[in-house]
Write an enzyme that holds these catalytic residues in place. Structure first.
Site, mmCIF file in Angstrom:
data_model
loop_
_atom_site.group_PDB
_atom_site.id
_atom_site.type_symbol
_atom_site.label_atom_id
_atom_site.label_comp_id
_atom_site.label_asym_id
_atom_site.label_seq_id
_atom_site.Cartn_x
_atom_site.Cartn_y
_atom_site.Cartn_z
ATOM 1 N N MET A 1 0.842 -1.198 0.000
ATOM 2 C CA MET A 1 0.000 0.000 0.000
ATOM 3 C C MET A 1 0.874 1.243 0.000
ATOM 4 O O MET A 1 1.866 1.310 0.723
ATOM 5 C CB MET A 1 -0.891 0.019 1.249
ATOM 6 N N ASN A 2 0.481 2.257 -0.825
ATOM 7 C CA ASN A 2 1.002 3.606 -0.597
ATOM 8 C C ASN A 2 -0.129 4.625 -0.670
ATOM 9 O O ASN A 2 -1.124 4.451 0.039
ATOM 10 C CB ASN A 2 2.237 3.936 -1.440
ATOM 11 N N ASP A 3 -0.049 5.658 -1.468
ATOM 12 C CA ASP A 3 -0.907 6.836 -1.364
ATOM 13 C C ASP A 3 -2.397 6.543 -1.174
ATOM 14 O O ASP A 3 -2.975 5.748 -1.913
ATOM 15 C CB ASP A 3 -0.812 7.675 -2.640
ATOM 16 N N TRP B 1 6.321 -2.521 -4.128
ATOM 17 C CA TRP B 1 5.686 -1.707 -5.159
ATOM 18 C C TRP B 1 5.671 -2.473 -6.477
ATOM 19 O O TRP B 1 6.660 -3.083 -6.870
ATOM 20 C CB TRP B 1 6.443 -0.389 -5.312
ATOM 21 N N PHE C 1 -2.464 4.940 -11.395
ATOM 22 C CA PHE C 1 -1.795 5.753 -10.384
ATOM 23 C C PHE C 1 -2.818 6.610 -9.632
ATOM 24 O O PHE C 1 -4.009 6.565 -9.882
ATOM 25 C CB PHE C 1 -0.719 6.613 -11.040
#
Length: 458
Positions: free
Chosen positions: A25-27, A51, A84
């Site tokens: 998980m990111n943003d 990622w 994204f």
């Protein structure tokens, strides 16, 4: 068919923060309210704790606290190599996602890419259909390949989008576009641009633009800002420009860091149905160690925080709904200096120093992981954790009694100072129950609660 990543060890799984059911998980993306539910999406790679080609993970909540994980909302297809970051907006009784399509035509070189903006929608808030004529916006002239992270809002009969961008001179900037229908976009203005790479960055990621308490605020994560004393110590930063729009340009007082800890990046806000501006962020950073990768998952989101403006600065307070996590009271009264008080791994601690406290004030420790807070003369508040590059610091804006509100979770600590005038966000990989120890002989008023744990539904 690929198999989603499985969790192999629960040791660092958080009790009341949103995580993935496995994978990376990111943003945070698409923070919104639709048909009685808060929705949060996030950059997600389900098949490894690293990622990879970005998907949109998805969760929903009735109260901003208890999150239910839903099926993946967006996945790459033959038209894009990654979905994204982006945002969500309600229009014609549908939940619309506006996101960046990431394209890597040269599989050998991941840096050979281009980006455009795309849309998808849902009638039930769970199943999404991509627009058949995507993209709705291509990279404009005068821009490099960096053109991403649309944040969309509605104003009257028009929709507006702020986009992170890099001009061909190599400076980060924020562009505003307008549309009557989310499908046809025209550039409105270059809202703001970095004065230099060193001071304001070469690319502005995850921009968010809103009006709050009489001010216009551009919140974003610039890449490439150089460290300046106590400021900008992480690889990439997150902060804001605060001022007023004049002739379609944001006149402001300079870039201000919004959080002073090690593990905070990529904010997104929403306006709640009752009119609060609430922010959430990735509770990690690109230079975070993330030892949970060994266990089949990586990354988490911060607690939601209500924003306000005070004396020209943003203030962050934990949303009021978090009080519902409180269980039994652990501490109530004054702490004695040099005594250990057990908090466990999932707790909230509120501490007010009634007199002018200075020196090393507070230690949170599990016996091996330490988090220490000190206050130096003049108001410099110093956080130290016993890791490499462990120090972070910021200057208080108030002269009164020092107030601390600390949320502990199984692998995190979020520290709110002086009713949210400063914050420090930390991933702390606690090995055992945490104790707090007051190190200075100072009058104090303390209260602590055990918090509800394992509130996420998977």
């Amino acid at each position: 068919m690929k198999t989603p990543m499985a969790i192999t060890n629960q040791r660092y799984r958080l009790g009341y923060h949103l995580m993935t059911p496995g994978g990376w998980m990111n943003d945070p993306n698409g923070f919104s309210f639709f048909k009685g539910w808060y929705h949060i999406f996030y950059q997600y790679y389900p098949y490894a704790a690293e990622w990879g080609p970005m998907h949109w993970g998805h969760a929903r909540s009735r109260d901003l606290v208890h999150w239910e994980t839903l099926p993946v909302a967006l996945a790459p297809d033959e038209n894009e190599n990654g979905c994204f970051s982006g945002s969500a907006v309600v229009y014609e009784d549908k939940l619309w996602l506006v996101y960046t399509g990431h394209h890597t035509p040269n599989a050998v070189d991941p840096e050979d890419f281009y980006q455009d903006q795309r849309v998808a929608w849902s009638e039930d808030g769970i199943h999404f259909t991509k627009y058949g004529a995507n993209p709705v916006l291509k990279t404009p002239a005068g821009n490099t390949k960096h053109f991403r992270d649309p944040k969309v809002w509605q104003d009257g009969d028009m929709f507006y989008m702020v986009l992170g961008s890099q001009a061909t001179d190599g400076l980060g900037r924020a562009l505003i576009y307008g549309s009557p229908d989310l499908l046809h976009w025209q550039e409105v203005t270059e809202l703001s641009k970095a004065v230099s790479k060193e001071k304001e960055g070469y690319m502005w990621e995850c921009p968010d633009f809103f009006h709050l308490d009489g001010a216009d605020i551009l919140l974003m994560s610039p890449q490439g800002v150089e460290a300046d004393g106590d400021r900008f110590r992480n690889l990439n930063q997150t902060g804001y420009l605060l001022g007023h729009v004049e002739e379609k340009k944001l006149a402001h007082h300079g870039f201000v860091e919004i959080d002073h800890g090690h593990d905070f990046y990529a904010t997104q806000t929403m306006l709640t149905p009752d009119g609060r501006r609430v922010m959430i962020a990735w509770m990690n950073a690109w230079d975070s160690s993330m030892p949970e990768i060994e266990d089949g998952w990586a990354g988490a989101l911060t607690l939601p925080r209500e924003l306000s403006v005070k004396d020209g600065y943003l203030v962050q307070k934990p949303v009021a709904e978090l009080k519902g996590l409180r269980q039994e009271v652990l501490l109530d009264g004054q702490l004695e200096a040099q005594q250990d008080y057990k908090l466990g791994k999932v707790a909230e601690l509120k501490l007010t120093f009634a007199d002018k406290a200075e020196g090393v004030l507070l230690l949170l420790t599990d016996g091996s992981r330490n988090l220490q807070l000190s206050l130096e003369p003049g108001g410099r508040l110093v956080l130290n954790r016993n890791t490499e590059d462990g120090e972070r610091a910021a200057w208080r804006r108030s002269e009164g009694p020092l107030k601390l509100q600390i949320f502990l979770d199984k692998s995190s600590a979020e520290i709110f100072v002086d009713d949210g005038e400063l914050t420090f966000t930390e991933r702390m990989y606690w090995q055992d129950d945490v104790t707090c120890r007051l190190l200075a002989k100072s009058a104090n008023q303390t209260k602590a609660w055990r918090l509800e744990s394992e509130s996420n539904l998977y």
